[in-house]
Structure formats: structure tokens, C-alpha cells
Design a protein around this motif. Structure first.
Motif, mmCIF file in Angstrom:
data_model
loop_
_atom_site.group_PDB
_atom_site.id
_atom_site.type_symbol
_atom_site.label_atom_id
_atom_site.label_comp_id
_atom_site.label_asym_id
_atom_site.label_seq_id
_atom_site.Cartn_x
_atom_site.Cartn_y
_atom_site.Cartn_z
ATOM 1 N N ILE A 191 54.336 44.644 47.237
ATOM 2 C CA ILE A 191 53.916 44.719 45.841
ATOM 3 C C ILE A 191 53.535 43.320 45.373
ATOM 4 O O ILE A 191 54.360 42.418 45.362
ATOM 5 C CB ILE A 191 55.034 45.275 44.949
ATOM 6 C CG1 ILE A 191 55.471 46.663 45.424
ATOM 7 C CG2 ILE A 191 54.581 45.336 43.494
ATOM 8 C CD1 ILE A 191 54.433 47.733 45.234
ATOM 9 N N THR A 192 52.277 43.140 45.008
ATOM 10 C CA THR A 192 51.800 41.858 44.497
ATOM 11 C C THR A 192 51.499 42.010 43.008
ATOM 12 O O THR A 192 51.482 43.125 42.472
ATOM 13 C CB THR A 192 50.530 41.423 45.234
ATOM 14 O OG1 THR A 192 49.489 42.393 44.972
ATOM 15 C CG2 THR A 192 50.775 41.356 46.741
ATOM 16 N N TRP A 193 51.259 40.894 42.339
ATOM 17 C CA TRP A 193 50.940 40.967 40.914
ATOM 18 C C TRP A 193 49.616 41.693 40.700
ATOM 19 O O TRP A 193 49.416 42.382 39.692
ATOM 20 C CB TRP A 193 50.919 39.576 40.286
ATOM 21 C CG TRP A 193 49.765 38.705 40.694
ATOM 22 C CD1 TRP A 193 49.739 37.795 41.696
ATOM 23 C CD2 TRP A 193 48.457 38.671 40.090
ATOM 24 N NE1 TRP A 193 48.501 37.181 41.767
ATOM 25 C CE2 TRP A 193 47.702 37.704 40.787
ATOM 26 C CE3 TRP A 193 47.851 39.352 39.031
ATOM 27 C CZ2 TRP A 193 46.371 37.426 40.475
ATOM 28 C CZ3 TRP A 193 46.533 39.068 38.708
ATOM 29 C CH2 TRP A 193 45.811 38.113 39.429
ATOM 30 N N GLN A 194 48.706 41.575 41.683
ATOM 31 C CA GLN A 194 47.436 42.295 41.563
ATOM 32 C C GLN A 194 47.657 43.810 41.605
ATOM 33 O O GLN A 194 47.036 44.566 40.847
ATOM 34 C CB GLN A 194 46.475 41.895 42.692
ATOM 35 C CG GLN A 194 45.976 40.460 42.589
ATOM 36 C CD GLN A 194 46.784 39.517 43.459
ATOM 37 O OE1 GLN A 194 47.966 39.748 43.708
ATOM 38 N NE2 GLN A 194 46.144 38.449 43.924
ATOM 39 N N SER A 195 48.563 44.243 42.503
ATOM 40 C CA SER A 195 48.826 45.674 42.609
ATOM 41 C C SER A 195 49.534 46.200 41.359
ATOM 42 O O SER A 195 49.305 47.336 40.943
ATOM 43 C CB SER A 195 49.647 45.977 43.871
ATOM 44 O OG SER A 195 50.886 45.317 43.858
ATOM 45 N N VAL A 196 50.391 45.374 40.754
ATOM 46 C CA VAL A 196 51.068 45.778 39.516
ATOM 47 C C VAL A 196 50.042 45.997 38.403
ATOM 48 O O VAL A 196 50.092 46.997 37.675
ATOM 49 C CB VAL A 196 52.108 44.717 39.085
ATOM 50 C CG1 VAL A 196 52.642 45.033 37.682
ATOM 51 C CG2 VAL A 196 53.255 44.657 40.084
ATOM 52 N N VAL A 197 49.090 45.078 38.276
ATOM 53 C CA VAL A 197 48.026 45.209 37.270
ATOM 54 C C VAL A 197 47.206 46.472 37.530
ATOM 55 O O VAL A 197 46.890 47.236 36.606
ATOM 56 C CB VAL A 197 47.107 43.965 37.275
ATOM 57 C CG1 VAL A 197 45.884 44.203 36.379
ATOM 58 C CG2 VAL A 197 47.873 42.736 36.805
#
Length: 244
Positions: A191-197
Motif C-alpha cells: 500500500i503506497t500513498w498513491q494507491s491510497v489516493v
């Protein structure tokens, strides 16, 4: 967004997370706008459960699985088979016969799907290899067409917002078991910050689009709404070129 996320999160897990966030958002909105729950009969529960299975579980599962094997542009173009399916289902089950223009549109949709599948080469027909991703995306289009048809029937007595909210909730009945099966022994989940967005986007922004879609079906019916679905490949191809 889906094409980016399927490389990081398994399809059913992604769908379960997305629909959980969307369902919570819709539940709060429904409570504020409509207050008390309408009286539901057995047929309403059956319709909403079927919508949860076809439009929430099947559509998301087949779409995200398909995007693991095909491009986002190809996926959107194959998904354009939806109008043809929706028109035929409306004719069979709602007795809403389509006219000559709509029949011509069906032919164009089928031709377009075949053309992109053979990559514009007639010779490909003789050496045809089916892309499993395209087939899965096609199955997702079938699920969405059935969802739209059931929604038209459900919204004869229930509001579009209520139908959208509860179809999401009933969809979770099928998604949660699949998510738990996927996550058993999963060690490569990232889980990366890009995937969270991206998850927040497909949870909140897309569910608003889903509500608007159901509202549109409530007003004009699935056979007319289907024509607008053909814009999806244009938007998807443009965004895929820019961002992917």
C-alpha cells in the motif's frame, strides 16, 4: 485508477475496500436526505441482493481481474459491448423494443469490439488468440447490464439513492468472503500513498457517478442510458495516454 491499483491489491480485496468506503458514504447521505427507510417487501430484497451480486460483486471482480491481463484502453473498448447487451436485455425482459438507429448502434458496438480484439488486422481472425483479460472485461459488462436492468425495476418503487446504497451493502455480502480468501497467505500486499489516493477516488468520486447513473436510468431507462456508455472508451483512452 483500476489499472494502477490491480498491480498492488488483489481484485476482490480492492473491491471490498472500495465498496465499504462508498457504502458508508452513501449510508450517511441517504440518512440525511431521505431519513426513514421505506417498507421493503421480499421482492425488493431479492432485487437489491441480485444488484449487489451483478453490479457490485461480478462487475468489479471481472473488471479488475481483466485489467490484470489487458490494457485499460482495451478494457474500456470491450466494455463498450454494454450498450448492445443492455438493449437486448431491455427488449427481452422489459419489452422495450429498439428502433433501427439503436439496432445500427448495436452492430457498430459489436464491430468495434471485434476490430479492437483483432488489432485492426483481418489476418488476425485466422490466427485468433483470445485475450483472457478482454473476456473478463466483457463479463463485467454483462454484469453491469443486468445491474442496470434490475435497477430500472427496483426504482419503480424505490429512490435511486436508496437503490444505489443498498445494492452496495448487499454487494459486500459477496465481496467480504472473497477478500478473506484472497488475503489468506498474502505476503506481497503493498500500500503506497498513491494507491491510497486512488482508492479514495474510486470509492467516493466513482460512487457519485454510480448514483448519477442510476438516477439517469430512473429518468430515461437503461436502453437510452446505454448510448452514453459509449463515451467511456473515449475518456479512458485519453486519460490512459496522458497518465499511463
Amino acid at each position: 485508477m483500476g489499472k494502477v491499483l490491480v498491480n498492488e491489491i488483489p481484485p476482490l480485496t480492492l473491491s471490498a475496500i472500495r465498496i465499504s468506503i462508498a457504502g458508508l458514504f452513501l449510508g450517511v447521505l441517504l440518512k440525511r436526505r431521505e431519513g426513514t427507510k421505506p417498507t421493503l417487501r421480499k421482492k425488493h430484497y431479492l432485487l437489491l441482493l441480485s444488484m449487489g451480486f451483478t453490479g457490485i460483486f461480478s462487475f468489479n471482480f471481472f473488471l479488475y481481474c481483466g485489467l490484470q491481463y489487458t490494457t485499460s484502453t482495451n478494457g474500456a473498448i470491450v466494455n463498450a459491448f454494454y450498450p448492445a447487451i443492455a438493449l437486448m436485455l431491455s427488449a427481452v425482459f422489459l419489452k422495450e423494443m429498439f428502433n433501427k438507429k439503436q439496432f445500427f448502434g448495436i452492430v457498430c458496438s459489436i464491430f468495434g469490439v471485434v476490430l479492437i480484439t483483432i488489432q485492426g488486422s483481418i489476418g488476425q481472425i485466422f490466427t485468433f488468440n483470445i485475450n483472457p483479460g478482454d473476456i473478463l472485461v466483457l463479463l463485467s459488462a454483462v454484469g453491469w447490464a443486468v445491474y442496470s436492468l434490475l435497477g430500472k425495476i427496483a426504482m419503480e418503487e424505490l429512490s435511486p439513492l436508496f437503490v444505489t446504497t443498498y445494492s452496495c451493502i448487499f454487494g459486500l455480502v459477496f465481496l467480504y468472503p472473497g477478500m478473506f480468501i484472497e488475503l489468506i497467505g498474502e505476503t506481497d500486499l503493498s500500500i503506497t500513498w498513491q494507491s491510497v489516493v486512488a482508492i479514495v477516488y474510486i470509492s467516493l468520486v466513482v460512487v457519485v457517478a454510480q448514483f448519477l447513473w442510476n438516477k439517469g436510468i430512473h429518468v430515461v431507462g437503461p436502453e437510452i442510458a446505454a448510448a452514453f456508455f459509449n463515451l467511456t472508451p473515449i475518456f479512458t483512452a485519453t486519460l490512459a495516454i496522458i497518465f499511463l
